[in-house]
Design a protein around this motif. Structure first.
Motif, PDB file in Angstrom:
ATOM      1  N   ALA A 431      15.471 -59.059 -16.549  1.00  0.00           N
ATOM      2  CA  ALA A 431      15.197 -60.095 -15.555  1.00  0.00           C
ATOM      3  C   ALA A 431      13.703 -60.406 -15.460  1.00  0.00           C
ATOM      4  O   ALA A 431      13.313 -61.537 -15.160  1.00  0.00           O
ATOM      5  N   LYS A 432      12.863 -59.414 -15.727  1.00  0.00           N
ATOM      6  CA  LYS A 432      11.406 -59.620 -15.692  1.00  0.00           C
ATOM      7  C   LYS A 432      10.885 -60.299 -16.948  1.00  0.00           C
ATOM      8  O   LYS A 432       9.702 -60.639 -17.033  1.00  0.00           O
ATOM      9  N   GLY A 433      11.743 -60.454 -17.948  1.00  0.00           N
ATOM     10  CA  GLY A 433      11.303 -61.040 -19.205  1.00  0.00           C
ATOM     11  C   GLY A 433      10.654 -60.051 -20.143  1.00  0.00           C
ATOM     12  O   GLY A 433       9.993 -60.440 -21.111  1.00  0.00           O
ATOM     13  N   HIS A 434      10.843 -58.740 -19.883  1.00  0.00           N
ATOM     14  CA  HIS A 434      10.263 -57.714 -20.746  1.00  0.00           C
ATOM     15  C   HIS A 434      11.227 -57.263 -21.835  1.00  0.00           C
ATOM     16  O   HIS A 434      10.785 -56.738 -22.863  1.00  0.00           O
ATOM     17  N   LEU A 435      12.529 -57.450 -21.631  1.00  0.00           N
ATOM     18  CA  LEU A 435      13.532 -56.932 -22.555  1.00  0.00           C
ATOM     19  C   LEU A 435      14.447 -58.065 -23.021  1.00  0.00           C
ATOM     20  O   LEU A 435      14.892 -58.885 -22.219  1.00  0.00           O
ATOM     21  N   PHE A 436      14.723 -58.066 -24.336  1.00  0.00           N
ATOM     22  CA  PHE A 436      15.642 -59.040 -24.931  1.00  0.00           C
ATOM     23  C   PHE A 436      16.663 -58.262 -25.749  1.00  0.00           C
ATOM     24  O   PHE A 436      16.328 -57.271 -26.399  1.00  0.00           O
TER      25      PHE A 436
END
Length: 570
Positions: A431-436
Motif C-alpha cells: 500500500a505504501k508503494g514499497h512492494l510489488f
C-alpha cells in the motif's frame, strides 16, 4: 509514543519551558527543534557543529545534502550558566550521564565496589534496543570449550578500522570483555529472575571475513514476551539489580547540559530538572554514556559523509541520541575521532523504516538479489550488511533506485511462520508503494518500473549458476552453496535502501576509558563509553565482528567505573 520517545513538546514541558519560550532552541544556540521527531526543516544560519572542533580545524569540502533523520531534544548548552541560576548542589562519588547499557554497567560496577553512584538520563528511559554483545574468555565460554584467539579478534577489529583504531583501546576491550560477561551474569543471578548469557551460533561466512566465535546472546526466563530486541528486557533486569544497592540511584528526565571543570579536572556536571539547574559534584569521576548523534540532523550533516545518510531510512527507538556527550567533552578540551565519523548502517530497509525482520530477513533478503531500475545486479548481496548498504548508497547517489528481488519460495517460510501478521506486513508495504508482486518476472518489473528484459536476463543468468553447479558467481563472487535459485510462482520487488541505526564515533579515549585531550593526555575525572566514545571504529561499523557495539559500551562502562573507584589500569 513509547516511553523513551520523548517529544520536543514533552521535553520542554518537563523542563518547565512553555509558551513562547518553548519555541526557542533548547541547548546549542541557533538550533531549532522540528516537531515531535520529524526531520528538521528549519535550517539555522550556518551549522554550529561545523565549528565545534575549534578555529584551527580544517573544513573539508563535500557536496551538501539534506539529512532526513529525526531531531531529538538537545540538552547541551553552549553558554555560561551563572551561579545565580543554580537552584541546588549535590555531591556524589560517581556520576554517570546516560542510562543505556554502558551507563548501567558502569553504575553496577561502581555500586558493587562500594561507591556512591548517581546515574542521570535525559529521556524517560535509556536507549536499550539491541540483541547481543561480544566477549572473549568468559567463564561460560571456557566451560563450553569455546576457544577464541584474542590476537585474531584484536587484529580483525584493527583491520576493519584500516588500523586507525587505537590498539590500546581495542586490546583493553578484548582483555576485559570476558570479565564483564561474568559480571553481567552475576548481576542476573543477583536479581534471581533467570536470565542467562550463552553462546550464539553464527552461520558460516563465505565472503573472506573470519568467523570469530565471540558472539553472546541471552536466554529469557519464562513469562517474558519474545522479541529479538533482548536489550529492552535485559536492561530492565540490570536496573532491578541496581535498585538492590543502597548506594545506587537513577533519575530520568534529568538532562546534563554541561560539565564542570575545576582546574584541569572535570569535577561534575550541571543538569536541568523541572525545578531548574542543579550542580552535581562527583569526587571520583564523570562518565559520558550519552550515545551517538543519529537524532541530530545538523550534527550528522557536519560530521558524517553525505552518502551515509542522505538516502537512508532512520531507525530511532529513542530520540535522545543528539550528541550531548560529544559537545560536553569538546567544551572541556577533549579530542575526537577524525571526521567523517562512522555510522552503523544496514542494507535491509525500505523508504519507511528498518524492514520487518521476521518477514523479510533472513530468508527473502538473504536469498534474493539486489538490482537497480536497470535490472542489473551491482554487488555481492551476502556481504555483511554495512558493506551491502555502502554499495547501495553509491547506486542511489548515482541516481538509481534499488530493489530486492525474491520469489515465492524465498519468502515461504516467513509467511508460514508469521501467518496473517506476515501477510499483513506485505500488504502494508504494498500500500505504501514499497512492494510489488506478480506472477511473472516481466509483470513485476513493469509494476516496479524496472527494465523487464534486463531483469529477466539477470535472473536467468543467476539461475544458470545453480544449473551449472558454479560455486562462485564470476561477477560478484557470491557463494551459491548457501543460496537458492528463483523457482517461479509469485515474484516480488521490494524498494530497498540503507538504514541508519546509530553513529559510532566520538571522543578519544584510552584503555581505561579516560577521555583524552588534543595532546593525547587524559582529562582527569572524565570518562566515556559506547557511542559517545571513539578510538574504536573508522569508516563504519564492522557488522561481521561479533557484538562489538554493545560489547564495547558495556566493557568500557565497567572499565571506567573500576578505574574511577580502584584506579585499575588497562
Amino acid at each position: 509514543m513509547s516511553k523513551n520517545q520523548l517529544s520536543r513538546r514533552d521535553f520542554l514541558k518537563g523542563m518547565g519551558v512553555t509558551g513562547a519560550a518553548g519555541a526557542v532552541a533548547f541547548g546549542t544556540a541557533g538550533l531549532a527543534f522540528a516537531e515531535d521527531g520529524a526531520a528538521a526543516s528549519e535550517a539555522a544560519p550556518g551549522n554550529p557543529y561545523s565549528e565545534a572542533l575549534g578555529a584551527d580545524a580544517s573544513l573539508m569540502p563535500v557536496r551538501q545534502a539534506e539529512c532526513p533523520g529525526p531531531h531529538g531534544p538537545i540538552a547541551y548548552e553552549d553558554r555560561v550558566i551563572g551561579d545565580d541560576e543554580i537552584v541546588a548542589t549535590e555531591d556524589t562519588e560517581v556520576l554517570i550521564i546516560g542510562a543505556g547499557i554502558g551507563g548501567i554497567m558502569a553504575s553496577l560496577k561502581a555500586a558493587e565496589e562500594g561507591a556512591q553512584v548517581l546515574m542521570i538520563e535525559k529521556m524517560t528511559e535509556g536507549r536499550s534496543a539491541w540483541e547481543s554483545f561480544g566477549a572473549t574468555q568468559a567463564t561460560f565460554q571456557k566451560e563450553q570449550g569455546i576457544e577464541i584467539d584474542d590476537a585474531q579478534l584484536i587484529d580483525e577489529i584493527l583491520r576493519a578500522s584500516d588500523w586507525r583504531a587505537d590498539p590500546e583501546v581495542i586490546t583493553s576491550y578484548v582483555k576485559h570483555s570476558g570479565e564483564v560477561a561474568d559480571f553481567w551474569q552475576a548481576m542476573f543471578d543477583k536479581t534471581g529472575t533467570g536470565w542467562e548469557i550463552y553462546k550464539f551460533d553464527q552461520a558460516p561466512n563465505y565472503n573472506g571475513f573470519p568467523v570469530i566465535d565471540s558472539y553472546v546472546n541471552f536466554r529469557m526466563p519464562e513469562g517474558i514476551s519474545k522479541t529479538w530486541l533482548f536489550g529492552l528486557h535485559v536492561c530492565k533486569d540490570l536496573l532491578k539489580a541496581g535498585s538492590m544497592y543502597p548506594n545506587w540511584e537513577v533519575r530520568y528526565s534529568s538532562p546534563a547540559v554541561q560539565l564542570v571543570k575545576e582546574g584541569n579536572r572535570v569535577a561534575g556536571a550541571i543538569a536541568k530538572t523541572a525545578e531548574g539547574y542543579i550542580r552535581i559534584n562527583a569526587s571520583k569521576g564523570v562518565l559520558l554514556a550519552t550515545g551517538g548523534f543519529d537524532a541530530n540532523p545538523e550534527m550528522m550533516k557536519a560530521w558524517v559523509r553525505p552518502e551515509d545518510y542522505e538516502s537512508s531510512s532512520w531507525w530511532n527507538p529513542a530520540w535522545g541520541t543528539t550528541g550531548d556527550g560529544h559537545m560536553m567533552g569538546l567544551a572541556v578540551g577533549a579530542d575526537m575521532d577524525t571526521l567523517p565519523l562512522p555510522v552503523m548502517n544496514f542494507s535491509n530497509a525500505t523508504p519507511s523504516t528498518f524492514v520487518e525482520k521476521r518477514v523479510y530477513f533472513p530468508g527473502a533478503m538473504n536469498w534474493g538479489i539486489m538490482v537497480t531500475e536497470e535490472g542489473k545486479r551491482f554487488t555481492n548481496e551476502n556481504n555483511p550488511r554495512q558493506y551491502a548498504g555502502n554499495a547501495m548508497n553509491l547506486q542511489i547517489r548515482r541516481g538509481h533506485q534499488v530493489f530486492c528481488i525474491f520469489d515465492e519460495a524465498m519468502i515461504a517460510s516467513a509467511l508460514e511462520k508469521g501467518g496473517e501478521a506476515a501477510a499483513g506486513q506485505l500488504a502494508r508495504d504494498e500500500a505504501k508503494g514499497h512492494l510489488f508482486r506478480a506472477g511473472s518476472i516481466v509483470e513485476v518489473a513493469q509494476m516496479a518500473g524496472i527494465d523487464a528484459a534486463a531483469l529477466e536476463a539477470t535472473i536467468n543468468g543467476y539461475n544458470a549458476l545453480f544449473e551449472g553447479n558454479v560455486e562462485r558467481d564470476p561477477e560478484f563472487y557470491r557463494y551459491t552453496g548457501n543460496n537458492q535459485p528463483f523457482t517461479g510462482g509469485t515474484y516480488y520487488a521490494l524498494v530497498t535502501c540503507n538504514v541508519i541505526l546509530a553513529t559510532v564515533g566520538g571522543l578519544a579515549i584510552n584503555g581505561n576509558a579516560q577521555v583524552l585531550d588534543t595532546a593525547g593526555a587524559p582529562i582527569e575525572g572524565l570518562y566515556a563509553t559506547g557511542n559517545a566514545s571513539g578510538s574504536f571504529y573508522s569508516g563504519n561499523y564492522p557488522r561481521h565482528i561479533p557484538g562489538t557495539s554493545v560489547g564495547r559500551a558495556a566493557t568500557f562502562g565497567y572499565v571506567a567505573a573500576d578505574h574511577m573507584v580502584n584506579g585499575g589500569v588497562a
